[in-house]
Write an enzyme that holds these catalytic residues in place. Structure first.
Site, PDB file in Angstrom:
ATOM      1  N   GLY A   1       0.779  -1.167   0.385  1.00 33.61           N
ATOM      2  CA  GLY A   1      -0.189  -0.329   0.138  1.00 33.61           C
ATOM      3  C   GLY A   1       1.236   1.973  -0.017  1.00 33.61           C
ATOM      4  CB  SER A   2       0.246   4.517   0.856  1.00 32.50           C
ATOM      5  OG  SER A   2      -0.646   4.892   1.828  1.00 32.50           O
ATOM      6  CB  SER A   3       3.883   6.204   2.013  1.00 37.30           C
ATOM      7  OG  SER A   3       2.993   7.678   1.885  1.00 37.30           O
TER       8      SER A   3
END
Length: 136
Positions: free
Chosen positions: A62-64
């Site tokens: 996923g994302s940061s």
């Protein structure tokens, strides 16, 4: 006893039951930091609580936002006891650092295939050793 050697990235020693996933874990949308529960519907650990256990998983997906969600688990008292993962990414490492739990990465063997949920595991991130204490 089964012992793996890896690299400690967040110092400390912790011991407790393992919660093992063969799937990466998503922070944003994958966990509920207030309850310490995996909420990603198709994840193999859906509905399971990671609070106070040694979280053994391949790495982050996923994302940061991953790091922010796991930091929230520390702030809300729902963090894992320790983390063990092999796929080192900036989001996973930053997540471990802000969660402030002993973390070992890049083990010499794959812990997700050798450890079972419920095994009593000792994570010594000072030496990089992860040991299953109740291995048969």
């Amino acid at each position: 006893m089964l012992t793996l050697r890896g690299r400690g990235i967040v110092p400390g020693v912790a011991e407790g039951p393992a919660l093992v996933s063969t799937e990466e874990i998503s922070g944003f949308g994958g966990i509920d930091p207030a309850r310490g529960v995996i909420i990603e519907p198709r994840h193999e650990l859906f509905g399971q609580c990671f609070t106070g256990v040694v979280l053994v998983f391949p790495g982050a997906k996923g994302s940061s936002g991953w790091a922010g969600f796991f930091q929230s688990t520390r702030l809300m008292g729902t963090a894992p006891l320790a983390m063990v993962f092999n796929t080192v990414t900036t989001k996973a490492v930053l997540g471990a650092i802000v969660t402030r739990v002993p973390t070992v990465v890049e083990c010499d063997r794959d812990p997700t295939s050798l450890f079972r949920t419920g095994n009593r595991v000792r994570v010594d991130a000072d030496t990089g050793l992860v040991t299953v204490l109740d291995d048969e």
